[in-house]
Design a protein around this motif. Structure first.
Motif, PDB file in Angstrom:
ATOM      1  N   GLY A   1       0.778  -1.243   0.000  1.00 51.91           N
ATOM      2  CA  GLY A   1       0.000   0.000   0.000  1.00 51.91           C
ATOM      3  C   GLY A   1       0.797   1.274   0.000  1.00 51.91           C
ATOM      4  N   THR A   2       2.128   1.193   0.155  1.00 47.56           N
ATOM      5  CA  THR A   2       2.926   2.412   0.236  1.00 47.56           C
ATOM      6  C   THR A   2       3.985   2.439  -0.856  1.00 47.56           C
ATOM      7  OG1 THR A   2       2.634   2.492   2.632  1.00 47.56           O
ATOM      8  CG2 THR A   2       4.419   3.809   1.719  1.00 47.56           C
ATOM      9  N   PRO A   3       4.106   3.538  -1.583  1.00 52.35           N
ATOM     10  CA  PRO A   3       5.186   3.662  -2.553  1.00 52.35           C
ATOM     11  C   PRO A   3       6.483   4.055  -1.850  1.00 52.35           C
ATOM     12  CG  PRO A   3       3.928   5.676  -2.524  1.00 52.35           C
ATOM     13  CD  PRO A   3       3.243   4.726  -1.557  1.00 52.35           C
ATOM     14  N   ASP A   4       7.549   4.212  -2.631  1.00 56.81           N
ATOM     15  CA  ASP A   4       8.812   4.691  -2.069  1.00 56.81           C
ATOM     16  C   ASP A   4       8.728   6.216  -1.982  1.00 56.81           C
ATOM     17  OD1 ASP A   4      11.356   5.429  -1.373  1.00 56.81           O
ATOM     18  OD2 ASP A   4      12.355   4.188  -2.875  1.00 56.81           O
ATOM     19  N   LEU A   5       8.556   6.726  -0.772  1.00 55.15           N
ATOM     20  CA  LEU A   5       8.379   8.162  -0.590  1.00 55.15           C
ATOM     21  C   LEU A   5       9.655   8.934  -0.888  1.00 55.15           C
ATOM     22  CD1 LEU A   5       6.197   8.093   2.643  1.00 55.15           C
ATOM     23  CD2 LEU A   5       5.464   8.154   0.258  1.00 55.15           C
ATOM     24  N   SER A   6      10.812   8.256  -0.898  1.00 59.62           N
ATOM     25  CA  SER A   6      12.056   8.946  -1.223  1.00 59.62           C
ATOM     26  C   SER A   6      12.151   9.276  -2.702  1.00 59.62           C
ATOM     27  CB  SER A   6      13.265   8.093  -0.805  1.00 59.62           C
ATOM     28  OG  SER A   6      13.420   6.969  -1.652  1.00 59.62           O
TER      29      SER A   6
ATOM     30  N   SER B   1      -1.374   9.223  -5.222  1.00 56.25           N
ATOM     31  CA  SER B   1      -0.878   8.631  -3.983  1.00 56.25           C
ATOM     32  C   SER B   1       0.254   7.641  -4.215  1.00 56.25           C
ATOM     33  CB  SER B   1      -2.015   7.943  -3.233  1.00 56.25           C
ATOM     34  OG  SER B   1      -2.952   8.895  -2.761  1.00 56.25           O
ATOM     35  N   LYS B   2       0.223   6.895  -5.306  1.00 55.06           N
ATOM     36  CA  LYS B   2       1.289   5.939  -5.588  1.00 55.06           C
ATOM     37  C   LYS B   2       2.355   6.538  -6.498  1.00 55.06           C
ATOM     38  CE  LYS B   2      -0.847   2.602  -3.385  1.00 55.06           C
ATOM     39  NZ  LYS B   2      -2.076   3.305  -2.978  1.00 55.06           N
ATOM     40  N   SER B   3       1.980   7.443  -7.378  1.00 57.34           N
ATOM     41  CA  SER B   3       2.942   8.014  -8.321  1.00 57.34           C
ATOM     42  C   SER B   3       3.769   9.141  -7.714  1.00 57.34           C
ATOM     43  CB  SER B   3       2.220   8.529  -9.568  1.00 57.34           C
ATOM     44  OG  SER B   3       1.170   9.414  -9.197  1.00 57.34           O
ATOM     45  N   LEU B   4       3.187   9.898  -6.786  1.00 52.38           N
ATOM     46  CA  LEU B   4       3.924  10.969  -6.114  1.00 52.38           C
ATOM     47  C   LEU B   4       4.022  10.675  -4.617  1.00 52.38           C
ATOM     48  CD1 LEU B   4       2.533  14.120  -7.985  1.00 52.38           C
ATOM     49  CD2 LEU B   4       4.796  13.075  -8.214  1.00 52.38           C
ATOM     50  N   ALA B   5       2.938  10.901  -3.873  1.00 51.09           N
ATOM     51  CA  ALA B   5       2.949  10.613  -2.436  1.00 51.09           C
ATOM     52  C   ALA B   5       1.523  10.662  -1.906  1.00 51.09           C
ATOM     53  CB  ALA B   5       3.816  11.624  -1.685  1.00 51.09           C
TER      54      ALA B   5
ATOM     55  N   LEU C   1      10.562  -0.708  -0.447  1.00 48.77           N
ATOM     56  CA  LEU C   1      11.747  -1.343   0.120  1.00 48.77           C
ATOM     57  C   LEU C   1      12.904  -1.376  -0.883  1.00 48.77           C
ATOM     58  CD1 LEU C   1      10.017  -4.428   1.796  1.00 48.77           C
ATOM     59  CD2 LEU C   1      10.969  -2.429   2.983  1.00 48.77           C
ATOM     60  N   PRO C   2      14.110  -0.997  -0.472  1.00 49.05           N
ATOM     61  CA  PRO C   2      15.279  -1.191  -1.335  1.00 49.05           C
ATOM     62  C   PRO C   2      15.499  -2.684  -1.594  1.00 49.05           C
ATOM     63  CG  PRO C   2      15.785   0.270   0.513  1.00 49.05           C
ATOM     64  CD  PRO C   2      14.453  -0.341   0.796  1.00 49.05           C
TER      65      PRO C   2
END
Length: 486
Positions: free
Chosen positions: A129-134, A325-329, A465-466
């Motif tokens: 449910g969460t993208p890479d916010l970095s 939400s997934k493409s940016l934040a 996750l990396p």
């Protein structure tokens, strides 16, 4: 200090009890002359709120307190009058000024209710449910923001069209028509606070038209049910197979509205077949109903071209919702809904009464970012990173849990992993992972189906996750399993 306070029952300071600490007001009157009155009021107000001045405490006369603090009597008198008017103090002719009993201290501390905060001991979190916010494009977004601030007309900072700024609706309509194959009329596009608000807006509109129940996919997102419940609508689970929503149970359910994820079903990852798409639209026309298409991550396909949106086949029956939400934040709280004409006026008015529209500045920046090509570049950047992470997860599962079958990998930000029964049962597997500090989510949490073949079915998010953490997390679970096996 010479002044004292006495409680109304005669047991306070004037009766030999502890003296109120009027010194607490000294910092307030040390402020610049023009600010002393307001500072003194604030200090007294805070002392009452926090209980340092308890209800029933008698305050010094204005003359005494002014002498003690070295300020004018008028300043103290004004403070007393203001706080009496607000209810913090009470006074009577000839009886002095007392602390009132209306004020109560606020709850201490500031809680953070943000979802998904990993618990103590979580080393690797595979929950989806969460993208890479970095990956948020800070430099490009900042440049767009500076440009907008330099050029934005003053009038554009007023209350916006509740449907959204015209320039953003135009930019999004062009983007969605090009990338998702929708019928994108800017006049029917409503900018909202993500798909969650789009779902709520539609729920209110359906309720106003006499709907009582909405169908949701099984398996699917439980959040849809919670959002519709907030609008007064019940939900019914409707089964999904390898081709999409099953027509028979849909027809027998009696609902006249459903929410679906046809381009990349959540959580299985399938794309609805052409036959099931056609059957779903035929049903909607037959019952005079509506379909909410949640295109939650339709942009992220890795091995083939994205499947076009269902809305393009019948924009009068399908409300199409998406977000950044997934493409940016997800913290940006920006999304959109393309609304069937029959529902547009109701949804636009509901959006107006709900929040008067999304922040104009944020909308203007997103419009600039989209029209300037920044959004397309961001999508390409994310797709490259997420494809590599997906491949790392699939490889790690194959290495540490041989025989694991994965599905839903052609798109999205998670996969479905069917771990062989020899690693089960599910409860034991989850307990081992938890002991190893790895957070997992079983497929069973997303619907009513409970397969009894003994396999462990997991929904594994990887976008945040990396690659090194992905490999580490799978290895930790494998190590816990091997250790228990002896």
């Amino acid at each position: 200090m010479t002044s004292s306070g006495t409680t109304s029952d005669g047991t306070g300071p004037g009766a030999g009890g502890p003296q109120p600490a009027w010194e607490l007001l000294l910092p307030a009157v040390a402020a610049p002359a023009r600010q002393r009155g307001r500072s003194l009021q604030g200090a007294l107000r805070e002392a009452v709120r926090t209980g340092r001045l308890t209800p029933g405490t008698r305050l010094p006369s204005s003359r005494e307190l002014a002498a003690d603090l070295g300020v004018s009597r008028g300043l103290v008198t004004e403070a007393y009058e203001q706080l009496t008017a607000e209810g913090y103090l009470r006074s009577g002719r000839g009886s002095g000024t007392w602390v009132g009993g209306a004020a109560r201290a606020a709850a201490p501390g500031v809680r953070d209710l943000a979802p998904r905060a990993p618990g103590a001991g979580v080393r690797v979190d595979f929950r989806p449910g969460t993208p890479d916010l970095s990956l948020f494009p800070r430099a490009a977004w900042g440049a767009a923001q500076r440009s907008v601030l330099a050029e934005l007309a003053h009038r554009q900072l007023g209350y916006p069209d509740p449907r959204g700024l015209p320039e953003l609706r135009g930019a999004l309509a062009a983007l969605l028509a090009r990338r998702r194959g929708v019928v994108a009329d800017p006049e029917r596009l409503v900018v909202c606070s993500g798909v969650a608000q789009a779902t709520t807006l539609l729920g209110f509109a359906l309720r106003a038209r006499g709907h009582g129940t909405v169908g949701i996919e099984d398996p699917g997102s439980p959040e849809h049910g919670r959002l519709f419940a907030a609008t007064g609508l019940d939900t019914v689970w409707l089964p999904v197979d390898d081709e999409g929503l099953v027509p028979g149970p849909l027809a027998a359910s009696g609902v006249r509205a459903v929410v679906v994820t046809p381009s990349h079903h959540f959580p299985s990852g399938i794309a609805y077949s052409a036959e099931r798409r056609a059957a779903l639209l035929d049903w909607a026309r037959r019952v005079d109903g509506f379909v909410l298409e949640d295109d939650y991550d339709g942009e992220f396909r890795y091995d083939r071209a994205p499947v076009g949106a269902l809305q393009g086949l019948d924009p009068e029956r399908v409300a199409y919702a998406g977000s950044v939400s997934k493409s940016l934040a997800p913290g940006m709280r920006l999304g959109w809904m393309l609304v069937p004409g029959a529902l547009l006026d109701e949804i636009a008015e509901r959006k107006r009464t709900m929040d008067l529209g999304n922040p104009a500045l944020d909308q203007a920046v997103l419009a600039r970012f989209v029209s300037g090509g920044g959004y397309d570049r961001q999508l390409r950047r994310c797709q490259r990173a997420y494809r590599e992470r997906r491949d790392a997860l699939v490889a790690a599962l194959a290495r540490h849990f041989p025989g694991t079958r994965v599905s839903g990998i052609a798109a999205g930000l998670h996969i479905i992993a069917r771990v062989p029964p020899r690693y089960g049962p599910t409860e034991r597997f989850l307990a081992l992972a938890d002991a190893a500090g790895v957070a997992l989510r079983p497929l069973e949490e997303y619907g009513t189906e409970r397969p009894d073949d003994g396999a462990v079915r997991l929904v594994l998010g990887y976008a945040h996750l990396p690659e090194t953490e992905i490999a580490r997390g799978v290895a930790l679970v494998a190590g816990a399993y091997e250790e228990e096996r002896g």
